[in-house]
Design an enzyme around this catalytic site. Structure first.
Site, PDB file in Angstrom:
ATOM      1  CG  ASP A   1      -1.961   1.554   1.350  1.00 35.08           C
ATOM      2  OD1 ASP A   1      -3.049   1.027   0.598  1.00 35.08           O
ATOM      3  OD2 ASP A   1      -1.850   2.406   1.888  1.00 35.08           O
TER       4      ASP A   1
ATOM      5  CG  ASP B   1      -2.435   3.550  -2.003  1.00 30.11           C
ATOM      6  OD1 ASP B   1      -4.303   3.055  -2.224  1.00 30.11           O
ATOM      7  OD2 ASP B   1      -2.178   4.267  -1.266  1.00 30.11           O
ATOM      8  CD  GLU B   2      -5.722  -1.443  -0.040  1.00 26.42           C
ATOM      9  OE1 GLU B   2      -5.572   0.159  -0.012  1.00 26.42           O
ATOM     10  OE2 GLU B   2      -5.784  -1.896   0.406  1.00 26.42           O
TER      11      GLU B   2
END
Ligand code: DCP
Ligand code: CA
Ligand code: CA
Length: 348
Positions: free
Chosen positions: A8, A106-107
């Site tokens: 993340d 983002d992960e």
């Protein structure tokens, strides 16, 4: 036993803005709606750690954030740039395992079970990923490694910012024991309340929740209860799922009999929009355009499109954008209509 890595990015939108605007580094940066000196509507998308010290958080009204730190650097959301960075990061991660699940911009999770022999090797891969991302994008991220997705994600959270942590399989259950029950995915405020009432306790740690039998959990929560039983013990049976992303969501309808009855056509059309809208809401996707299709009795087929800035739009907005386009087809031809279709374009 699996080996799962969760990654993340740290304060993602704000970190990218920091990179783009090095003059702001070290200052509180808040990305989101325009604060308009406190009168702004809309919310904070995210902020850097300097701003978090003042209590600013994702999702907070921007007006409230302005009260907390009027002097912060307020920047608008530049989604196009963040998407580009996101693509580049996922490309780097995918090189380490094709079994990758993108969770959000983002992960991601990757399954390393077939790639490494043990957790030490997985840790090395985690470090390499961090290094590559930093080399290519000058951005930091955090990594959690564990035997399943749930433990990997919680581990990653603890590694933040710019860290890497491993929770070994035999430690998974102990690792959760002293944490608040809401760390378990699927347990929010409401579920926590029910568990508190059941246990007659003010605060409930994961270890407390283990006192509830499987049967009682099922009685209280139905099917989810069964899942909770395992999750309280560090078990998560969900797999790292490689999902193909849809580019659009659409529906079409062929009339029983070709028709020129515009009332009827619009009624059906509204149903299509409503169905597409429900589906896009359920999938939590952003929309950046609509495509309308109309096929006449002689199979001549026309489409019209309208693009707009991406966002989460409701039915009424989609009606407003699309009905005029449909009407153009209807008034522009004497032919009967055989089929109509409605599609929304998704940003990614
Ligand atoms: N985001 C948003 N609105 C929210 C939550 C998040 O627009 N309510 C956006 C901005 C974030 C990005 O999604 O930068 C990723 O969200 P995260 O929850 O991962 O939070 P951050 O990356 O900002 O911070 P952290 O370092 O805690 O992961
Ligand atoms: Ca993040
Ligand atoms: Ca995230």
């Amino acid at each position: 036993m699996s080996i799962v890595l969760h990654i993340d990015m740290d304060y993602f939108f704000a970190q990218i803005e920091e990179r783009e605007n090095p003059q702001f580094k070290g200052k509180p940066i808040i990305v989101g709606a325009d604060p308009r000196e406190g009168a702004g509507r809309g919310v904070v998308s995210t902020c850097n750690y300097e701003a978090r010290k003042f209590g600013v958080k994702s999702g907070m009204p921007i007006s409230r954030s302005y009260k907390l730190i009027p002097k912060a650097i307020y920047l608008p959301v530049n989604m196009e740039l963040y998407k580009k960075v996101s693509d580049s990061i996922f490309k780097i991660i995918r090189d380490f395992s094709e079994i990758m699940e993108e969770v959000s911009l983002d992960e991601a999770y990757i399954d390393l079970t077939e790639k490494v022999n043990n957790f030490e090797e997985a840790e090395k891969i985690g470090l390499k990923i961090k290094e590559k991302i930093f080399q290519k994008e000058e951005l930091t991220c955090s990594v959690g490694i564990a035997k399943n997705k749930m433990i990997a994600k919680i581990t990653c959270e603890l590694a933040k910012p710019n860290g890497l942590r491993v929770t070994l399989p035999e430690k998974s259950s102990d690792f959760l024991s002293s944490m608040d029950i809401t760390v378990i995915p699927g347990i929010g405020a409401k579920t926590k309340q029910k568990i508190k009432e059941y246990l007659k306790k003010e605060e409930v740690k994961v270890s407390d929740a283990r006192a509830i039998s499987k049967k009682n959990l099922k009685d209280i929560f139905g099917k989810r209860g069964d899942e909770f039983y395992f999750k309280f013990r560090g078990e998560d049976r969900s797999i790292v799922e490689v999902k193909k992303k849809a580019k659009s969501i659409g529906r079409e309808y062929t009339f029983q009999k070709d028709t020129k009855d515009s009332k009827k056509i619009i009624k059906v059309f509204k149903h299509l929009i409503s169905s597409v809208s429900d589906k896009s809401k359920k999938d939590n996707v952003q929309i950046n355009g609509v495509v309308i299709t109309c096929r006449f009795e002689d199979f001549e087929t026309h489409t019209k499109q309208k693009t707009f800035s991406e966002g989460y739009y409701d039915k009424d907005f989609l009606y407003k954008k699309s009905i005029p386009l449909l009407l153009k087809f209807l008034v522009g031809s004497n032919k009967k209509v055989r089929l109509i279709g409605f599609r929304v374009k998704l940003s990614k």
